[in-house]
Write a protein that holds these residues in place. Structure first.
Motif, PDB file in Angstrom:
ATOM      1  N   GLU A 151       0.863  -1.185   0.000  1.00 34.51           N
ATOM      2  CA  GLU A 151       0.000   0.000   0.000  1.00 34.51           C
ATOM      3  C   GLU A 151       0.905   1.243   0.000  1.00 34.51           C
ATOM      4  O   GLU A 151       1.962   1.246   0.652  1.00 34.51           O
ATOM      5  CB  GLU A 151      -0.876   0.030   1.268  1.00 34.51           C
ATOM      6  CG  GLU A 151      -1.835  -1.150   1.403  1.00 34.51           C
ATOM      7  CD  GLU A 151      -2.893  -1.154   0.305  1.00 34.51           C
ATOM      8  OE1 GLU A 151      -3.238  -0.068  -0.203  1.00 34.51           O
ATOM      9  OE2 GLU A 151      -3.333  -2.258  -0.051  1.00 34.51           O
ATOM     10  N   PRO A 152       0.491   2.313  -0.683  1.00 32.45           N
ATOM     11  CA  PRO A 152       1.357   3.500  -0.757  1.00 32.45           C
ATOM     12  C   PRO A 152       1.748   4.030   0.624  1.00 32.45           C
ATOM     13  O   PRO A 152       2.906   4.410   0.836  1.00 32.45           O
ATOM     14  CB  PRO A 152       0.503   4.524  -1.504  1.00 32.45           C
ATOM     15  CG  PRO A 152      -0.527   3.726  -2.230  1.00 32.45           C
ATOM     16  CD  PRO A 152      -0.737   2.452  -1.471  1.00 32.45           C
ATOM     17  N   GLU A 153       0.797   4.025   1.587  1.00 32.71           N
ATOM     18  CA  GLU A 153       1.166   4.583   2.897  1.00 32.71           C
ATOM     19  C   GLU A 153       2.172   3.689   3.629  1.00 32.71           C
ATOM     20  O   GLU A 153       3.003   4.184   4.387  1.00 32.71           O
ATOM     21  CB  GLU A 153      -0.064   4.899   3.769  1.00 32.71           C
ATOM     22  CG  GLU A 153      -1.091   3.835   3.977  1.00 32.71           C
ATOM     23  CD  GLU A 153      -2.143   3.756   2.867  1.00 32.71           C
ATOM     24  OE1 GLU A 153      -1.766   3.616   1.678  1.00 32.71           O
ATOM     25  OE2 GLU A 153      -3.330   3.795   3.195  1.00 32.71           O
ATOM     26  N   THR A 154       2.126   2.368   3.362  1.00 31.17           N
ATOM     27  CA  THR A 154       3.115   1.477   3.988  1.00 31.17           C
ATOM     28  C   THR A 154       4.490   1.703   3.352  1.00 31.17           C
ATOM     29  O   THR A 154       5.503   1.798   4.055  1.00 31.17           O
ATOM     30  CB  THR A 154       2.722  -0.007   3.808  1.00 31.17           C
ATOM     31  OG1 THR A 154       1.313  -0.130   3.802  1.00 31.17           O
ATOM     32  CG2 THR A 154       3.300  -0.864   4.898  1.00 31.17           C
ATOM     33  N   LEU A 155       4.496   1.822   2.031  1.00 33.11           N
ATOM     34  CA  LEU A 155       5.784   2.035   1.345  1.00 33.11           C
ATOM     35  C   LEU A 155       6.431   3.345   1.808  1.00 33.11           C
ATOM     36  O   LEU A 155       7.654   3.433   1.928  1.00 33.11           O
ATOM     37  CB  LEU A 155       5.574   2.039  -0.177  1.00 33.11           C
ATOM     38  CG  LEU A 155       5.230   0.660  -0.764  1.00 33.11           C
ATOM     39  CD1 LEU A 155       4.781   0.781  -2.218  1.00 33.11           C
ATOM     40  CD2 LEU A 155       6.417  -0.295  -0.656  1.00 33.11           C
ATOM     41  N   ALA A 156       5.601   4.346   2.115  1.00 35.15           N
ATOM     42  CA  ALA A 156       6.158   5.627   2.605  1.00 35.15           C
ATOM     43  C   ALA A 156       6.851   5.420   3.957  1.00 35.15           C
ATOM     44  O   ALA A 156       7.908   6.009   4.224  1.00 35.15           O
ATOM     45  CB  ALA A 156       5.049   6.665   2.728  1.00 35.15           C
ATOM     46  N   ILE A 157       6.271   4.553   4.789  1.00 34.27           N
ATOM     47  CA  ILE A 157       6.896   4.261   6.095  1.00 34.27           C
ATOM     48  C   ILE A 157       8.242   3.557   5.878  1.00 34.27           C
ATOM     49  O   ILE A 157       9.247   3.889   6.515  1.00 34.27           O
ATOM     50  CB  ILE A 157       5.963   3.389   6.970  1.00 34.27           C
ATOM     51  CG1 ILE A 157       4.695   4.165   7.326  1.00 34.27           C
ATOM     52  CG2 ILE A 157       6.684   2.911   8.239  1.00 34.27           C
ATOM     53  CD1 ILE A 157       3.601   3.321   7.961  1.00 34.27           C
ATOM     54  N   TYR A 158       8.268   2.600   4.949  1.00 31.70           N
ATOM     55  CA  TYR A 158       9.536   1.887   4.699  1.00 31.70           C
ATOM     56  C   TYR A 158      10.614   2.833   4.196  1.00 31.70           C
ATOM     57  O   TYR A 158      11.786   2.708   4.556  1.00 31.70           O
ATOM     58  CB  TYR A 158       9.341   0.758   3.674  1.00 31.70           C
ATOM     59  CG  TYR A 158       8.442  -0.340   4.166  1.00 31.70           C
ATOM     60  CD1 TYR A 158       8.525  -0.787   5.481  1.00 31.70           C
ATOM     61  CD2 TYR A 158       7.511  -0.934   3.336  1.00 31.70           C
ATOM     62  CE1 TYR A 158       7.702  -1.791   5.941  1.00 31.70           C
ATOM     63  CE2 TYR A 158       6.686  -1.937   3.794  1.00 31.70           C
ATOM     64  CZ  TYR A 158       6.776  -2.362   5.097  1.00 31.70           C
ATOM     65  OH  TYR A 158       5.963  -3.349   5.553  1.00 31.70           O
ATOM     66  N   GLU A 159      10.199   3.772   3.345  1.00 33.17           N
ATOM     67  CA  GLU A 159      11.185   4.697   2.798  1.00 33.17           C
ATOM     68  C   GLU A 159      11.735   5.596   3.915  1.00 33.17           C
ATOM     69  O   GLU A 159      12.943   5.858   3.980  1.00 33.17           O
ATOM     70  CB  GLU A 159      10.534   5.509   1.669  1.00 33.17           C
ATOM     71  CG  GLU A 159      11.496   6.149   0.714  1.00 33.17           C
ATOM     72  CD  GLU A 159      12.618   5.253   0.209  1.00 33.17           C
ATOM     73  OE1 GLU A 159      12.496   4.011   0.191  1.00 33.17           O
ATOM     74  OE2 GLU A 159      13.671   5.825  -0.141  1.00 33.17           O
TER      75      GLU A 159
END
Ligand SMILES: Cc1ncc(COP(=O)(O)O)c(C=O)c1O
Length: 223
Positions: free
Chosen positions: A112-120
């Protein structure tokens, strides 16, 4: 040929041209190259290049444990040449059957885009910790000849620290644990290249704890 890039314990990646040469040499000798790319999502400098770029005969191993923060969920994947699929299916059916439904649903949420933002954001936080801890280890007297470009480890040479156990990673890590309350792993766990000299530090912990560890080691080494 089984390789890991970026590697544990050094946190360094195999340079792309070098990896290409390894794959070509192994192929010319009739072998297979298997590359563990579990830490590739945690790269801090150059854009990482997958070993899959060097031919359809390469096998890569990957995991949700590191970049995707799912350590312990026992979920990962292989990319295998078409000709190996049937054999790997037989192996996986007999060794594993399938990942748990819970882990599969959790892994879907990773994209999910919001999860990928956390990983970044986490990746950038790891980079900041690396940029803090490598100079800090050097100023404590450790040798760190290269700056690791991935994963969350530094493999440091203990030969020149100011401590009676300098150059003896087993005794030194014992003293760090008992005299300073700081846990690092001696090189003996990681192979055959001068393991008695090296220790592995993991910076998969809060920045404030790294600073505390550096302060404590500074005190230990000034005794
Ligand atoms: C290079 C490398 N590959 C794989 C793993 C573990 O992956 P998993 O949790 O999927 O077994 C580790 C964990 O330390 C590692 O260092």
């Amino acid at each position: 040929m089984l390789l890991a890039s970026p590697s544990n314990p050094t946190g360094t990646s195999i340079e792309p041209d070098e990896l290409r040469r390894i794959v070509e040499t192994v192929r010319a000798r009739g072998g297979s190259t298997i590359v563990d790319e579990t830490y590739q999502g945690l790269s801090y400098d150059a854009q990482p290049v997958s070993a899959l770029s060097y031919g359809d005969d390469v096998v890569t191993v990957n995991s949700f444990s590191k970049y995707f923060n799912m350590t312990g969920w026992r979920l990962g994947w292989l990319v295998v040449p078409h000709a190996m699929v049937s054999a790997v299916e037989k192996l996986s059916q007999n060794l594993f059957i399938c990942a748990s439904a819970l882990a599969q649903h959790a892994a879907l949420a990773c994209f999910e885009p919001e999860t990928l933002a956390i990983y970044e954001a986490r990746r950038l936080e790891f980079k900041q910790r690396r940029d803090y801890i490598v100079p800090a280890l050097r100023s404590l007297g450790f040798g760190a000849p290269v700056v690791p470009d991935g994963a969350f480890y530094v493999y440091a040479d203990t030969a020149s620290v100011h401590h009676p156990a300098a150059g003896n990673s087993d005794a030194l890590t014992h003293s760090m644990l008992h005299d300073a309350g700081v846990v690092l792993v001696p090189g003996a766990d990681f192979g055959f290249h001068a393991p008695e000299r090296y220790i592995r530090l993991s910076y998969a912990t809060a920045h404030s704890k790294l600073e505390k560890a550096v302060r404590r080691l500074g005190t230990l080494f000034s005794r």
